[in-house]
Design a protein around this motif. Structure first.
Motif, PDB file in Angstrom:
ATOM      1  N   THR A   9      57.685  66.940  10.254  1.00 37.21           N
ATOM      2  CA  THR A   9      58.010  67.143   8.842  1.00 37.21           C
ATOM      3  C   THR A   9      57.076  68.219   8.303  1.00 37.21           C
ATOM      4  OG1 THR A   9      56.430  65.494   8.041  1.00 37.21           O
ATOM      5  CG2 THR A   9      58.673  64.715   8.552  1.00 37.21           C
ATOM      6  N   ARG A  10      57.516  68.886   7.253  1.00 35.84           N
ATOM      7  CA  ARG A  10      56.649  69.888   6.614  1.00 35.84           C
ATOM      8  C   ARG A  10      55.366  69.226   6.108  1.00 35.84           C
ATOM      9  NH1 ARG A  10      59.048  74.837   5.476  1.00 35.84           N
ATOM     10  NH2 ARG A  10      61.263  74.881   5.960  1.00 35.84           N
ATOM     11  N   GLU A  11      55.508  68.014   5.628  1.00 36.17           N
ATOM     12  CA  GLU A  11      54.355  67.291   5.090  1.00 36.17           C
ATOM     13  C   GLU A  11      53.266  67.094   6.148  1.00 36.17           C
ATOM     14  OE1 GLU A  11      52.070  65.429   2.201  1.00 36.17           O
ATOM     15  OE2 GLU A  11      53.966  66.492   1.926  1.00 36.17           O
ATOM     16  N   ASN A  28      62.552  77.283  11.305  1.00 34.54           N
ATOM     17  CA  ASN A  28      62.706  75.842  11.533  1.00 34.54           C
ATOM     18  C   ASN A  28      62.124  75.365  12.863  1.00 34.54           C
ATOM     19  OD1 ASN A  28      64.099  75.406   9.038  1.00 34.54           O
ATOM     20  ND2 ASN A  28      65.922  76.256   9.983  1.00 34.54           N
ATOM     21  N   GLU A  29      61.451  76.234  13.578  1.00 33.62           N
ATOM     22  CA  GLU A  29      60.783  75.850  14.816  1.00 33.62           C
ATOM     23  C   GLU A  29      59.278  75.839  14.570  1.00 33.62           C
ATOM     24  OE1 GLU A  29      62.322  78.644  17.708  1.00 33.62           O
ATOM     25  OE2 GLU A  29      64.099  77.399  18.004  1.00 33.62           O
ATOM     26  N   GLU A  82      65.646  67.409  10.363  1.00 32.42           N
ATOM     27  CA  GLU A  82      66.846  67.992   9.760  1.00 32.42           C
ATOM     28  C   GLU A  82      66.711  68.225   8.255  1.00 32.42           C
ATOM     29  OE1 GLU A  82      70.299  69.902   9.976  1.00 32.42           O
ATOM     30  OE2 GLU A  82      69.398  68.976  11.749  1.00 32.42           O
ATOM     31  N   CYS A  83      66.186  67.267   7.520  1.00 32.80           N
ATOM     32  CA  CYS A  83      66.143  67.419   6.057  1.00 32.80           C
ATOM     33  C   CYS A  83      65.085  68.414   5.584  1.00 32.80           C
ATOM     34  CB  CYS A  83      65.981  66.071   5.356  1.00 32.80           C
ATOM     35  SG  CYS A  83      64.345  65.363   5.452  1.00 32.80           S
ATOM     36  N   ASP A  84      64.184  68.846   6.467  1.00 32.64           N
ATOM     37  CA  ASP A  84      63.179  69.841   6.095  1.00 32.64           C
ATOM     38  C   ASP A  84      63.590  71.259   6.488  1.00 32.64           C
ATOM     39  OD1 ASP A  84      61.512  68.031   4.924  1.00 32.64           O
ATOM     40  OD2 ASP A  84      59.922  68.157   6.418  1.00 32.64           O
ATOM     41  N   ASP A  99      77.088  81.348  -3.076  1.00 29.71           N
ATOM     42  CA  ASP A  99      77.329  79.913  -2.993  1.00 29.71           C
ATOM     43  C   ASP A  99      76.260  79.178  -2.193  1.00 29.71           C
ATOM     44  OD1 ASP A  99      80.847  80.566  -2.598  1.00 29.71           O
ATOM     45  OD2 ASP A  99      79.675  80.242  -4.422  1.00 29.71           O
ATOM     46  N   GLN A 100      75.262  79.883  -1.665  1.00 28.84           N
ATOM     47  CA  GLN A 100      74.287  79.250  -0.788  1.00 28.84           C
ATOM     48  C   GLN A 100      73.463  78.168  -1.472  1.00 28.84           C
ATOM     49  OE1 GLN A 100      72.113  82.617   0.562  1.00 28.84           O
ATOM     50  NE2 GLN A 100      70.659  82.576  -1.097  1.00 28.84           N
ATOM     51  N   SER A 101      73.314  78.207  -2.788  1.00 31.17           N
ATOM     52  CA  SER A 101      72.501  77.211  -3.473  1.00 31.17           C
ATOM     53  C   SER A 101      73.114  75.819  -3.407  1.00 31.17           C
ATOM     54  CB  SER A 101      72.269  77.623  -4.922  1.00 31.17           C
ATOM     55  OG  SER A 101      73.504  77.674  -5.603  1.00 31.17           O
ATOM     56  N   GLN A 102      74.385  75.703  -3.097  1.00 32.27           N
ATOM     57  CA  GLN A 102      75.030  74.391  -3.016  1.00 32.27           C
ATOM     58  C   GLN A 102      74.442  73.547  -1.902  1.00 32.27           C
ATOM     59  OE1 GLN A 102      79.145  75.299  -2.497  1.00 32.27           O
ATOM     60  NE2 GLN A 102      79.457  75.904  -4.622  1.00 32.27           N
ATOM     61  N   GLU A 103      73.894  74.165  -0.856  1.00 31.86           N
ATOM     62  CA  GLU A 103      73.349  73.426   0.277  1.00 31.86           C
ATOM     63  C   GLU A 103      71.903  73.008   0.040  1.00 31.86           C
ATOM     64  OE1 GLU A 103      74.882  72.414   3.147  1.00 31.86           O
ATOM     65  OE2 GLU A 103      76.654  72.993   2.037  1.00 31.86           O
ATOM     66  N   GLN A 104      71.253  73.553  -0.959  1.00 28.87           N
ATOM     67  CA  GLN A 104      69.857  73.251  -1.198  1.00 28.87           C
ATOM     68  C   GLN A 104      69.705  71.956  -1.984  1.00 28.87           C
ATOM     69  OE1 GLN A 104      68.328  76.752  -3.027  1.00 28.87           O
ATOM     70  NE2 GLN A 104      68.568  77.989  -1.199  1.00 28.87           N
ATOM     71  N   GLY A 105      68.526  71.359  -1.898  1.00 30.20           N
ATOM     72  CA  GLY A 105      68.233  70.196  -2.686  1.00 30.20           C
ATOM     73  C   GLY A 105      68.652  68.879  -2.067  1.00 30.20           C
ATOM     74  N   LYS A 106      69.010  68.858  -0.819  1.00 25.56           N
ATOM     75  CA  LYS A 106      69.440  67.630  -0.177  1.00 25.56           C
ATOM     76  C   LYS A 106      68.270  66.731   0.207  1.00 25.56           C
ATOM     77  CE  LYS A 106      73.798  69.153   1.757  1.00 25.56           C
ATOM     78  NZ  LYS A 106      74.577  69.339   2.965  1.00 25.56           N
ATOM     79  N   CYS A 107      67.115  67.306   0.363  1.00 23.20           N
ATOM     80  CA  CYS A 107      65.944  66.529   0.794  1.00 23.20           C
ATOM     81  C   CYS A 107      64.793  66.798  -0.160  1.00 23.20           C
ATOM     82  CB  CYS A 107      65.544  66.936   2.222  1.00 23.20           C
ATOM     83  SG  CYS A 107      64.118  66.071   2.826  1.00 23.20           S
ATOM     84  N   VAL A 108      64.259  65.758  -0.741  1.00 22.32           N
ATOM     85  CA  VAL A 108      63.145  65.912  -1.652  1.00 22.32           C
ATOM     86  C   VAL A 108      61.872  65.536  -0.908  1.00 22.32           C
ATOM     87  CG1 VAL A 108      62.123  65.143  -3.808  1.00 22.32           C
ATOM     88  CG2 VAL A 108      64.596  65.384  -3.643  1.00 22.32           C
TER      89      VAL A 108
END
Length: 110
Positions: A9-11, A28-29, A82-84, A99-108
């Protein structure tokens, strides 16, 4: 050694930003660059500046060679969960639209 890919995770990566434990996220790697710090042609400071973070944009801004990209493989230790993950030009269609912003915000991430 092709096995199960280790997920991070990023955290958990954000604290890995020291000279004796430095990781970078690129497309993402996850790469452990600790042993590469002294050998990096641009100096260790540029790696440490982004250690524990996503370095995709600065990595691409420098236009690394195909040899540099091939060398990265030996430092890869896993991928983001996946969510990060974030969409990047390298992993998704190069045809960007508004339209790319529609995919953002799925994981807080807290």
């Amino acid at each position: 050694m092709e096995g199960e890919t280790k997920l991070f995770t990023r955290e958990e990566l954000k604290c890995r930003c020291k000279r004796d434990d430095a990781v970078l996220i690129i497309h993402n790697e996850v790469y452990d660059v600790t042993k590469f710090l002294a050998d990096h042609p641009g100096g260790e400071e540029v790696l440490l500046e982004k250690a524990g973070q996503d370095a995709s944009e600065p990595f691409e801004d420098v236009s690394h060679s195909s040899d540099a990209r091939a060398l990265m493989k030996k430092y890869k230790i896993g991928e983001l969960v996946e969510c990060d993950r974030v969409q990047t030009k390298n992993s998704f269609s190069p045809n960007w639209n508004n339209d790319q912003s529609q995919e953002q915000g799925k994981c807080v991430i807290g």
